[in-house]
Scaffold this motif. Structure first.
Motif, PDB file in Angstrom:
ATOM      1  N   ALA A 114      20.506   2.083  75.952  1.00  9.37           N
ATOM      2  CA  ALA A 114      20.955   3.369  76.480  1.00  9.37           C
ATOM      3  C   ALA A 114      21.346   4.338  75.376  1.00  9.37           C
ATOM      4  O   ALA A 114      21.718   5.474  75.655  1.00  9.37           O
ATOM      5  N   GLY A 115      21.252   3.896  74.120  1.00  8.28           N
ATOM      6  CA  GLY A 115      21.701   4.712  72.997  1.00  8.28           C
ATOM      7  C   GLY A 115      20.578   5.435  72.293  1.00  8.28           C
ATOM      8  O   GLY A 115      19.452   5.553  72.792  1.00  8.28           O
ATOM      9  N   ASN A 116      20.890   5.916  71.106  1.00  9.82           N
ATOM     10  CA  ASN A 116      19.971   6.683  70.272  1.00  9.82           C
ATOM     11  C   ASN A 116      19.449   5.763  69.174  1.00  9.82           C
ATOM     12  O   ASN A 116      20.205   5.349  68.290  1.00  9.82           O
ATOM     13  N   ILE A 117      18.157   5.418  69.227  1.00 10.06           N
ATOM     14  CA  ILE A 117      17.590   4.395  68.358  1.00 10.06           C
ATOM     15  C   ILE A 117      16.456   4.984  67.520  1.00 10.06           C
ATOM     16  O   ILE A 117      15.615   5.723  68.031  1.00 10.06           O
ATOM     17  N   GLN A 147      17.301   7.438  73.753  1.00 10.66           N
ATOM     18  CA  GLN A 147      16.407   8.240  72.922  1.00 10.66           C
ATOM     19  C   GLN A 147      15.893   7.324  71.827  1.00 10.66           C
ATOM     20  O   GLN A 147      16.648   6.926  70.942  1.00 10.66           O
ATOM     21  N   ILE A 148      14.595   6.986  71.881  1.00 12.68           N
ATOM     22  CA  ILE A 148      14.034   5.999  70.953  1.00 12.68           C
ATOM     23  C   ILE A 148      12.901   6.637  70.163  1.00 12.68           C
ATOM     24  O   ILE A 148      11.954   7.171  70.734  1.00 12.68           O
ATOM     25  N   TYR A 149      13.015   6.552  68.846  1.00 20.13           N
ATOM     26  CA  TYR A 149      12.013   7.107  67.949  1.00 20.13           C
ATOM     27  C   TYR A 149      11.301   5.948  67.260  1.00 20.13           C
ATOM     28  O   TYR A 149      11.936   5.103  66.637  1.00 20.13           O
ATOM     29  N   PHE A 150       9.964   5.891  67.386  1.00 21.95           N
ATOM     30  CA  PHE A 150       9.173   4.804  66.826  1.00 21.95           C
ATOM     31  C   PHE A 150       8.327   5.304  65.653  1.00 21.95           C
ATOM     32  O   PHE A 150       7.684   6.349  65.736  1.00 21.95           O
ATOM     33  N   LEU A 178      11.187   9.143  74.465  1.00 23.33           N
ATOM     34  CA  LEU A 178      10.471   8.316  73.494  1.00 23.33           C
ATOM     35  C   LEU A 178       9.697   9.231  72.550  1.00 23.33           C
ATOM     36  O   LEU A 178       9.079  10.204  72.990  1.00 23.33           O
ATOM     37  N   ALA A 179       9.726   8.893  71.269  1.00 30.36           N
ATOM     38  CA  ALA A 179       8.953   9.649  70.279  1.00 30.36           C
ATOM     39  C   ALA A 179       8.092   8.691  69.485  1.00 30.36           C
ATOM     40  O   ALA A 179       8.507   7.567  69.175  1.00 30.36           O
ATOM     41  N   TRP A 225      14.829  15.638  69.359  1.00 35.40           N
ATOM     42  CA  TRP A 225      16.271  15.428  69.429  1.00 35.40           C
ATOM     43  C   TRP A 225      16.780  14.942  68.075  1.00 35.40           C
ATOM     44  O   TRP A 225      16.018  14.654  67.164  1.00 35.40           O
ATOM     45  N   VAL A 226      18.081  14.843  67.956  1.00 34.53           N
ATOM     46  CA  VAL A 226      18.698  14.448  66.686  1.00 34.53           C
ATOM     47  C   VAL A 226      18.568  12.945  66.500  1.00 34.53           C
ATOM     48  O   VAL A 226      18.914  12.157  67.381  1.00 34.53           O
ATOM     49  N   LEU A 227      18.065  12.537  65.351  1.00 36.11           N
ATOM     50  CA  LEU A 227      17.870  11.115  65.055  1.00 36.11           C
ATOM     51  C   LEU A 227      19.099  10.541  64.362  1.00 36.11           C
ATOM     52  O   LEU A 227      19.796  11.240  63.625  1.00 36.11           O
ATOM     53  N   PRO A 228      19.369   9.248  64.574  1.00 36.85           N
ATOM     54  CA  PRO A 228      20.459   8.607  63.815  1.00 36.85           C
ATOM     55  C   PRO A 228      20.086   8.506  62.350  1.00 36.85           C
ATOM     56  O   PRO A 228      18.931   8.259  62.008  1.00 36.85           O
TER      57      PRO A 228
END
Length: 341
Positions: A114-117, A147-150, A178-179, A225-228
């Protein structure tokens, strides 16, 4: 567990899985705050939940995981365990080596995201999310807040087929983002409807940047969106330490000021015994019997307390100059060596 900085080296001769953080035997491990993990070895895992354990990554967690080895895992959830990455948590996973897995779930286990990954697996064979690799009964849930960035070398999401022990379920809630990055080209998507796949088709499914709109019906393009970001916990601790030292110095100087004010108020007929003054006490009218009271200067300056503060500041300055000198020396040595390369 909170505010950890872990570097875990796995002996290359030991081919078993080794993890920096390991929940096992029905344990519950809660993670929050800033956590920086680096694991090295043939089978290196950042965070591992095994044998009916529960792993919770809470909303204020900022976790950075780097794994280096033949096989590297960010999160590995196994044997009827549960991993919960809650809304608000920021997780950055970076694996390298021959095979890299960002978030891996197998053996009747469950992962809830459920978080920002941000997942980067650019080894020879890199995967983002793996919902089982060879068994059944696994469940990966991507919540609406996720929010998941691959950025992977193989497949962003690998969804295994039914192996006879129960379906492997992949579920993505409406609103999840998803990105997918390939060759510096990033595509950003948001699920416009709930998606659930029990994969009873008898074939493994590979969800990639080039087939995402076909594999997940209703997914649509969205804005970035903003990435970690990566966490440097040591630098942060050093900064906090410097802030604390400054604060303590200010408090110390304030106390010294109050101390000197108190001494200044301790006067009698213009004489202050605590600042080195002397008092003559007369016992008869002829002034032949007297008693001299000798004072002593105990102000902060006289007894060397401000001096102590100055010496501490001087020590800090000398230490900083020494560190800078070492840094410059190291850089010079590297520059000389580079001439011979």
């Amino acid at each position: 567990m909170k505010n950890l900085d872990i570097e875990f080296n796995v002996d290359d001769a030991d081919k078993s899985f080794k993890s920096a953080i390991y929940a096992v035997g029905g344990a519950t491990v809660d993670l929050y705050g800033d956590i920086n993990i680096k694991t090295l070895g043939d089978l290196a895992v950042g965070i591992y939940a095994n044998s009916s354990s529960i792993l919770n990554v809470y909303s204020d967690a900022q976790i950075n995981i780097k794994t280096l080895g033949i096989k590297g895992y960010g999160f590995r959830t196994l044997d009827e365990s549960i991993c919960n990455i809650k809304s608000g948590a920021d997780v950055n996973i970076n694996t390298s080596g021959e095979i890299g897995y960002g978030i891996y779930t197998l053996a009747n286990s469950q992962t809830n995201i459920a978080g920002n990954i941000q997942i980067t697996t650019l080894g020879v064979d890199g995967y983002g999310i793996v919902n089982s690799g060879y068994d059944s009964g696994n469940y990966t849930f991507v919540a609406s807040t996720a929010q998941i960035y691959f950025n992977t070398s193989n497949s962003e999401i690998y969804h295994d087929q039914n192996r006879g022990g129960g379906n492997n379920i992949l579920e993505i809630a409406q609103g999840a983002k998803l990105a997918f990055e390939k060759n510096d080209n990033v595509k950003w998507y948001e699920a416009s409807q709930d998606y659930k796949d029990e994969n009873d088709s008898g074939a493994n499914k590979y969800i990639r940047a080039d087939n995402i709109t076909t594999m997940i019906p209703g997914i649509a393009k969205t804005t970035p969106w903003v990435l970690p970001t990566e966490i440097e916990i040591d630098d942060e601790d050093d900064t906090n330490a410097k802030v604390n030292v400054t604060e303590y110095q200010n408090q110390f100087n304030t106390v010294l000021g109050e101390y000197n004010k108190l001494i200044n108020d301790c006067s009698y007929q213009g004489i202050n015994l605590l600042k080195g003054g002397n008092l003559k006490v007369v016992f008869n009218e002829h002034r032949s019997n007297v008693f001299n009271v000798l004072g002593q200067d105990i102000t902060a300056t006289a007894i060397g307390l401000n001096e102590a503060s100055a010496q501490y500041l001087s020590l800090q300055t000398r230490q900083q100059l020494a560190l800078n000198s070492l840094s410059l020396a190291a850089q010079s040595a590297q520059s000389v060596l580079s001439l011979f390369n």
